[in-house]
Design an enzyme around this catalytic site. Structure first.
Site, PDB file in Angstrom:
ATOM      1  CG  ASP A  61      26.436  12.573  -7.599  1.00 15.44           C
ATOM      2  OD1 ASP A  61      25.570  13.828  -9.192  1.00 15.44           O
ATOM      3  OD2 ASP A  61      27.794  13.236  -7.486  1.00 15.44           O
TER       4      ASP A  61
ATOM      5  CG  ASP B  42      28.127  18.612 -10.929  1.00 13.56           C
ATOM      6  OD1 ASP B  42      28.874  18.652 -11.887  1.00 13.56           O
ATOM      7  OD2 ASP B  42      27.142  18.074 -11.420  1.00 13.56           O
TER       8      ASP B  42
ATOM      9  N   GLY C 190      21.877  15.615  -8.931  1.00 11.07           N
ATOM     10  CA  GLY C 190      21.032  17.188  -9.157  1.00 11.07           C
ATOM     11  C   GLY C 190      19.973  17.598 -10.374  1.00 11.07           C
TER      12      GLY C 190
ATOM     13  CE  LYS D 208      21.425  12.749  -7.305  1.00  8.55           C
ATOM     14  NZ  LYS D 208      23.405  12.720  -7.312  1.00  8.55           N
TER      15      LYS D 208
ATOM     16  CG  ASP E 249      30.460  14.694  -4.439  1.00  7.90           C
ATOM     17  OD1 ASP E 249      30.081  15.180  -3.670  1.00  7.90           O
ATOM     18  OD2 ASP E 249      29.063  13.930  -5.022  1.00  7.90           O
TER      19      ASP E 249
ATOM     20  CG  ASN F 200      23.059  14.523  -3.801  1.00 10.10           C
ATOM     21  OD1 ASN F 200      24.293  14.673  -3.807  1.00 10.10           O
ATOM     22  ND2 ASN F 200      22.305  15.594  -5.209  1.00 10.10           N
TER      23      ASN F 200
END
Length: 271
Positions: free
Chosen positions: A9, A11, A44, A192, A215, A218
């Site tokens: 991921d 962010d 995302g 994902k 984290d 999602n």
């Protein structure tokens, strides 16, 4: 069993709190790639918002954008997966948004559309580096199936709105979140993990040979299902609960630490 693919991921995971890739994270990723591991980003974010980071890392692989709704080559631009929301579902959701006075962002053709500029759109632009296109009332009568819709609420209304959308659109939309006031609305079955698993299969890589790092909500699909699911220390409790490993936070090179541990462990592991 060796890890052959790593998906991270962005962010609050790979990116530090200044939304940068730290030198240690960058070095660890490049070392993993040099060792033969496939590394990709699973976010995302919009594809165009991911590209500058992919270029910095020198990635020549498909990127998982929009939570898996679009998987597209970082350099080639080749589309591997395109699973937008059904247009009628999107229109019904937009009518719901209008009736309830919610703020919404619509993603079509790798562009971001909003009704009008406000604090939410400005905040998102600061995070993503992407400027929204304000189209007024046209936002509620789009003509193209969007990659996803992003509904933002005040923190105190977040859980109630999530539950209401799930109940009213059961079976028509999957709801997840990346931040505490971001409701991400996807085509059912789009997440994902499905995108990462499909990408891995194209390389002949098995699910147990995948490490995923994240984290938030999602990221849960890939944290739960990967051979090694890794949560950064700042991850939500439910993400840490399902992780096989908890690494340092996004602001303390957590991705690098996880990769370094794997590379060290695999030095003498036979194929």
């Amino acid at each position: 069993m060796k890890i052959k693919l790593i998906a991270s991921d962005m962010d609050d995971t790979l990116l530090n709190n200044n939304r940068e890739i730290s030198p240690r994270n960058e070095a660890a990723i490049k070392k993993a790639i040099e060792s033969g591991i496939v590394f990709t980003l699973a976010s995302g974010r919009m594809y165009c918002s991911m590209q500058p980071y992919a270029q910095k890392l020198g990635l020549d692989v498909p990127l998982v954008s929009y939570n898996g709704a679009l998987v597209k080559g970082a350099l080639s631009g080749k589309v591997y997966v395109n699973s937008p929301l059904k247009l009628q579902t999107a229109l019904d959701l937009l009518q719901y948004v209008k009736e309830n006075g919610h703020y919404v962002q619509v993603y079509m053709g790798d562009k971001l559309y909003v009704k009008e500029e406000n604090e939410y759109s400005r905040m998102y632009a600061k995070i993503s580096g992407i400027q929204a296109v304000a189209i007024g009332e046209e936002i509620y009568s789009i003509k193209e199936a969007p990659n996803k819709l992003l509904l933002m609420t005040a923190a105190e209304n977040f859980e109630a709105t999530w539950k209401d959308v799930e109940e009213k659109f059961k079976g028509r939309v999957d709801v997840t979140s990346s931040k505490d006031n971001y409701l991400e609305l996807m085509e059912p079955g789009v997440n994902k993990w499905q995108a990462v698993k499909s990408l891995a299969e194209s390389f002949g890589i098995k699910p147990e040979e995948i490490m995923c790092i994240g984290d938030s909500n999602n990221d849960l699909s890939m944290i739960k299902n990967a051979g090694i699911g890794v949560a950064v220390a700042n991850a939500k409790p439910q993400v840490q609960k399902y992780a096989k490993m908890v690494t340092a936070s996004n602001d303390n090179d957590g991705v690098a630490l996880a990769i370094e541990n794997i590379l060290t462990a695999q030095i003498n592991v036979p194929e």
